[in-house]
Design a protein around this motif. Sequence first.
Motif, PDB file in Angstrom:
ATOM      1  N   TYR A 258       1.128  -0.884  -0.117  1.00 45.55           N
ATOM      2  CA  TYR A 258       0.415  -0.006  -0.302  1.00 45.55           C
ATOM      3  C   TYR A 258       1.077   0.743   0.079  1.00 45.55           C
ATOM      4  CZ  TYR A 258      -2.746   3.494   1.897  1.00 45.55           C
ATOM      5  OH  TYR A 258      -2.879   5.163   1.670  1.00 45.55           O
ATOM      6  N   ALA A 259       1.592   1.386   0.699  1.00 45.80           N
ATOM      7  CA  ALA A 259       2.571   2.268   1.069  1.00 45.80           C
ATOM      8  C   ALA A 259       3.397   2.621  -0.597  1.00 45.80           C
ATOM      9  CB  ALA A 259       3.769   2.469   1.512  1.00 45.80           C
ATOM     10  N   ILE A 260       4.491   1.203  -1.009  1.00 42.52           N
ATOM     11  CA  ILE A 260       4.587   2.100  -2.178  1.00 42.52           C
ATOM     12  C   ILE A 260       3.828   2.876  -3.195  1.00 42.52           C
ATOM     13  CG2 ILE A 260       6.152   0.521  -4.562  1.00 42.52           C
ATOM     14  CD1 ILE A 260       6.784  -1.222  -1.971  1.00 42.52           C
ATOM     15  N   VAL A 261       2.674   2.132  -3.448  1.00 44.31           N
ATOM     16  CA  VAL A 261       1.664   2.611  -4.389  1.00 44.31           C
ATOM     17  C   VAL A 261       1.100   3.686  -3.663  1.00 44.31           C
ATOM     18  CG1 VAL A 261      -1.051   2.293  -5.146  1.00 44.31           C
ATOM     19  CG2 VAL A 261       0.592   0.559  -4.936  1.00 44.31           C
ATOM     20  N   ARG A 262       0.535   3.944  -2.441  1.00 47.96           N
ATOM     21  CA  ARG A 262       0.989   6.332  -2.507  1.00 47.96           C
ATOM     22  C   ARG A 262       1.806   6.381  -2.736  1.00 47.96           C
ATOM     23  NH1 ARG A 262      -3.952   7.669  -1.496  1.00 47.96           N
ATOM     24  NH2 ARG A 262      -4.246   6.697   0.488  1.00 47.96           N
ATOM     25  N   ILE A 263       2.746   6.376  -2.282  1.00 52.17           N
ATOM     26  CA  ILE A 263       4.169   7.258  -2.779  1.00 52.17           C
ATOM     27  C   ILE A 263       4.531   7.105  -4.505  1.00 52.17           C
ATOM     28  CG2 ILE A 263       6.552   7.071  -2.542  1.00 52.17           C
ATOM     29  CD1 ILE A 263       6.357   6.139  -0.043  1.00 52.17           C
ATOM     30  N   VAL A 264       4.314   5.934  -4.641  1.00 56.68           N
ATOM     31  CA  VAL A 264       4.952   6.320  -6.682  1.00 56.68           C
ATOM     32  C   VAL A 264       3.697   7.233  -6.436  1.00 56.68           C
ATOM     33  CG1 VAL A 264       5.000   5.079  -7.850  1.00 56.68           C
ATOM     34  CG2 VAL A 264       5.987   3.951  -6.587  1.00 56.68           C
ATOM     35  N   ALA A 265       2.367   7.083  -6.419  1.00 57.64           N
ATOM     36  CA  ALA A 265       1.418   8.327  -6.763  1.00 57.64           C
ATOM     37  C   ALA A 265       1.452   9.440  -6.871  1.00 57.64           C
ATOM     38  CB  ALA A 265      -0.569   7.215  -6.036  1.00 57.64           C
ATOM     39  N   VAL A 266       1.667   9.543  -5.153  1.00 53.95           N
ATOM     40  CA  VAL A 266       1.632  11.182  -4.892  1.00 53.95           C
ATOM     41  C   VAL A 266       2.754  11.495  -5.143  1.00 53.95           C
ATOM     42  CG1 VAL A 266       1.469  11.963  -3.069  1.00 53.95           C
ATOM     43  CG2 VAL A 266       0.053  10.699  -3.517  1.00 53.95           C
ATOM     44  N   MET A 267       3.994  10.923  -5.034  1.00 53.07           N
ATOM     45  CA  MET A 267       5.130  12.151  -5.166  1.00 53.07           C
ATOM     46  C   MET A 267       5.967  11.876  -6.283  1.00 53.07           C
ATOM     47  SD  MET A 267       7.433  10.718  -1.587  1.00 53.07           S
ATOM     48  CE  MET A 267       9.620  11.886  -2.060  1.00 53.07           C
ATOM     49  N   TYR A 268       5.285  10.456  -7.280  1.00 55.12           N
ATOM     50  CA  TYR A 268       6.495  10.409  -8.241  1.00 55.12           C
ATOM     51  C   TYR A 268       5.147  11.163  -9.358  1.00 55.12           C
ATOM     52  CZ  TYR A 268      10.858   8.347  -5.994  1.00 55.12           C
ATOM     53  OH  TYR A 268      11.376   8.042  -5.237  1.00 55.12           O
ATOM     54  N   ASP A 269       4.603  11.221  -9.643  1.00 52.13           N
ATOM     55  CA  ASP A 269       2.977  11.252  -9.955  1.00 52.13           C
ATOM     56  C   ASP A 269       2.770   9.629 -10.841  1.00 52.13           C
ATOM     57  OD1 ASP A 269       2.305  13.583  -9.429  1.00 52.13           O
ATOM     58  OD2 ASP A 269       3.335  14.925 -10.910  1.00 52.13           O
ATOM     59  N   GLY A 270       3.449   8.854 -10.556  1.00 46.52           N
ATOM     60  CA  GLY A 270       3.093   7.050 -10.921  1.00 46.52           C
ATOM     61  C   GLY A 270       4.419   6.828 -11.814  1.00 46.52           C
TER      62      GLY A 270
END
Length: 550
Positions: A258-270
């Motif tokens: 979950y944390a990986i998905v959230r961080i990649v989506a928010v910080m890295y814009d995908g």
Amino acid sequence: MNSTLLVLPIALPLVLAGLLLAAPYRLVVHRVAGIATSAVIGGYAVVLVIATSDGTVFAERIGDWPAGIAITLAADTFSALMIAVTAAVSLTYGVFASGSGDDRRPYLVPLSLTMSAGAYGAYLAADLFNLFVMVEVMLVPSYVLLTTGGGRRRIVAGRVYVTVNLLASTIFLAGVGLIYAVAGTVSLAELAGAAAGSSAGSPAGSSAVALAGAVVLLALAIKSALVPLHSWLPRSYPYAPPAVTALFSGILTKVGVYAIVRIVAVMYDGATDYGWLIGAVAVVTMVVGVLGALGESSIRSVLAFHMVSQVGYVLIGLALFSPAALTAAVFFLVQYILVKSALFLCAGAVVVGYGTDRLDRLGGLAWPHRLLGLAFATAGLSLAGMPPFSGFVGKFLILRAATEQGSYLIMVVALVVSLGTLISMIKVWDLAFWGEPPDELPESGRPAHGHAAESSQRGPDAEPGADAEPGADAEPGPDAEPAASATGVAVVAPARTAARVGLRLTVPALALAGLSLLLGPAAQPLLDLATTAADGLVDTSRYVEAVTRR
């Protein structure tokens, strides 16, 4: 809905855990408190899912302190779904633990409540430092749950588990410190897009944030058991007590995913520039995990390797990072937690009843335990992605998203891995549930288990068969006959007759398997929620606005 109530899933289990520690031997109180707490949080999670189903994001600064100081919690559809499914797993775990007698250990329920509170907090944390804190709140009880009450082999497994996770936690904290050093904040909302940008021509600041964020992602990859950082999981989980293994399977690595998905989506814009890397990790994780499962000889060891393999399907959705792919990933993750927990509960019931889950020591379980066999068959076919089960829906959506984006290699690998998963499930079913029981069982004494053992000379924390290999926990059923022991402790010889696996051991697995089955033909409500969650991951503006109040 009042956003102040976001603290409930964290505060309620922690407060009750503290109160229960003051009365460690009040078994009935512990059982009722543990099961009731999970039921209350599950009901609250359903309300939260409904409240966020239109894309609404709730955020709360504890104590209304200013941003940067306050502990900020945020809930969207994705986090609400994860809280709901975790509460369901915790509830069934409590029922199973009462049936297996695992909760007679005086600190099991308080530790389990603390662990679940950490998981809920990780799903709600809106900044990286509090995410780290909540992950550690979750992990510290797991160290105790895995290592206590066992013998040499469990201690060795616990040493591997603790060492690897402490190393990952150190890397995690270092990464958070690096992000704060280069960005001046650890708030996910304020870091939105800070690590995005093409690899060529991106600002120096975003490159530094991206590198610092990669350190955090490395730590989460270890905690999620992604290949090649996975070997600690199959070396530790199969040695845990039966009920504890089921709880671990539904919570621990899933928080990391979950944390990986959230961080990649928010910080890295995908992280669209690095989709190839995420896809490569997904493919390798899937292949290595399923090959490991095919080579194992006990039910829990097979399932432990599948925990590695199946995470790859979620990463495929993250690698493709389209609304369709993320919808598939969220749907798959929710149903996968239910399915995997059901399978581990089935394995735990076998261990409690027969003292082992070694495939060469079992056979014919489907006849005396029809409901248990039904639960395992349902969950196993769903894990393999067979129609009309929920696993088929999740995998079909992932394959369709891969095809739409021309990722044919990923599609082929996913199909082959599903075939390997089906073969491993058939092997377990054929040897343990369908085949004939072995003519001879090993002539090794086993400590008595059950109500008779509770009045023996063993202490309240003693557990049977702790020195055995995975799948040989030595917890025979009531048909076993007592034998003498040089130490004066009652031991029993293995019984040839069927052990009794009561309803409290069967119903939890059957309930989760039934829910996963329902999510096949009646998938639309979860698909709608997964679509909303995916939209929130693709466009994070609502999440950012709710957290920053701007």
